[in-house]
Design a protein around this motif. Sequence first.
Motif: not given
Length: 765
Positions: A78-97
Amino acid sequence: MKEQNMRRIFTSLLGVIMARAVFMGINPFAMGYLAALFLEPKGRILAMVMVALGVFTAMGTEEMIKYLIAIIVFSILVSMIEYRSKKINIWAMAGIAAGVTTVLTCFYSTLSRDLWHFVVMGLAEGVIVFVSALIFWRGLEPVLNPGIKGEALSNEQIIGLAVMGGVIIYGIPDMNSLGFSLPLTCAMFSVLLIGFRYGAGFGAVIGAACGIILALRTGELNQLGLMCMLGIISGSFREMGRIVDFLAYTGGFLVLGELYKNSKFNLEGFGVLISCAVLFFLLPKNLIYGKRAGENDREEEVFVHQNLQSIARGKLRDFSESFHNLSTTFHSISEQKEELDKLDKRELFDQLSEKLCKDCENCSYCWEGHFYETYEGAYRIMEQVNENGTVSLSEIPGEFASRCICLDNFLEEAKRSIEVARINMVWSNKLAQSRAAIAEQLGEVANIIDDFSLDLYKPYEDESRKERIASDLRRSHILVKKVAVFEKRDGKQEIYITARTDKGRCITAKEAAGIIGKAYGKPMRPYEGCKKVIAKELDTFTFVEDTDYMVYTGFARMNKEKNPVSGDNYSFLNPDMGTFIMSLADGMGTGQGAYEESESVIELLEQFMEAGFRKESAIKLINSIMVLRDKEESFSTIDLTIINLYTGFCDFIKMGAAATFLKKAGEVEVIHSTTLPAGIIQKADYEIITKKLYSGEFVIMATDGVVDCIPGDEKEEFISEFLKDLKTNNPKEIANSLLNMALEQNGWVPVDDMTVLVAGFWSKA
């Protein structure tokens, strides 16, 4: 800002309990809840620590390491994706987990021989993580966002909060050292609080949710129906205040605990009740009463918007459909066997042949050289033993008997195998019977929820009539702030007014009812639960349509000789303004045991009918409860007379009860029944007979102890002639006269417990 930080800390602390919800060796809710919390950038470290702490306290070393790695990997991604200035929504967050959890579980499968099992479990766990993250996110919205406060929650938010509550109860440790079950206490208090604060409908819903969680924890499927019933009881007595509501709740708790002696209701009930009482009476009023605590909030509760009712109806129907589906599922797995089927006998035959013939020195000679003759002979022995319990030498094929060197052992083993199979079939049928009874309970709970959705009142739009009521009351020095008219399911109206008197006057609610009745065009009376006097303080009063008929009652009873208690129990009940119920139950046999059986039936009938259950649902639930009781023989007759005081129609409901007599002008009608008592068979066997009553008629109910005192075969006809010649209009005198006559016919010796109930029916006009 301080409040927002407190909310984040609170939700993070909940992660400890959420992460303890382990089932089948997996913990998907921990990762799902963490994913939902990670949508809020602040407080992520605390959330990780709390979830990790929950995993640490609930799982073994190997599983704990897996989920700790998953938490760390998830946070890094999550930190790596947000470091690239990409906002994570709930669908992406749930998919990563979900992806991290699935990959780690599949990786662990390489360390095990059962590769495919772990792969399937990993995929399933990933799906649960993904779905639970979405659900938890919707549930956390109203908790984390102060802007939602005071607004109606959406369907998704309600579901999210309900699921979170269930997972929390599931994850709470038992802590048996406290002397009671902490999860059961939380569930019981939640049902009590929600039922009292929001009513019977919401009580049934939260009861169903908590019942499912408790059933998963304890394996006791009956918790589902029991918790739902308690939610309905809590909501039904809410208008009578905290004390009465808790006493009714306690009574229902104790009765259900007595009926299910091996459940946690019975084993841990004392500590749970004390804990619930302490919480219920010590919490501040604004948490217990909600909107009823203040004057303005009370008005909002009375004048509820029609759209909210539509939402409530829709939700109740959804829950009802779920219970119907559960009932259908249980019915599908409750088939009983009367005899061993072909598959059973085939399996027994194969087991018997394998056990006795495998190590026999003639095995190859019999099964290879003479297969057909050996097979036919062995199978015929099994058939004979199954049909007759034994087999004689003359019934055994000669060729088989001459070849088999273990014939005696074969015959004995065949008898033993058949007997064991029959015992297993009996126990399997008992389990199937229990499933069928639970299916009946679930079906009736669905019907009850359907009924509650229909009983939601509809606003009655007639502004001119409301204005006329307010105007007439104002002329009598009653200042009305608001008038609302609601129409009930039976077409009757209830009128709510928020009013006070002027110049310090005090006017009785009965006087106000007369004024409202003249303005409304129908006789009205104050509702029994509202205040009796309208004073200078603004308050809300309820008025209902007065009934056209009234009932006066009388009874007489006699115990069987030398018995200190009667096995009969009865009650006279007014569950609402327009209904009168006379109930009579006769327990099996006499004495204390019969008394307890009939008493439990009457108490349940009273609770169910006062809660607004349909008479059919009440009868079926009581029958299924008695079928599931621990005693091998537990049954009681049920005799109900339900009179509609508006229309005069009367329903006679009988389960194994003696005849009822309807005394009219110059004649007596006998109402017979051929049904079985409650608790004998799984499907309730009852009859409903409807009659129209007229002013001056009497309903006479009696137990079989009264009828059996009459000699000869024409017992009911003899009683009918006696009642026809009886010249009195006093119900008490009718009951005494009938009891004395029956005793006199048997030499003043009661053959059984004797009870007579009489209801006189008169018009108010």
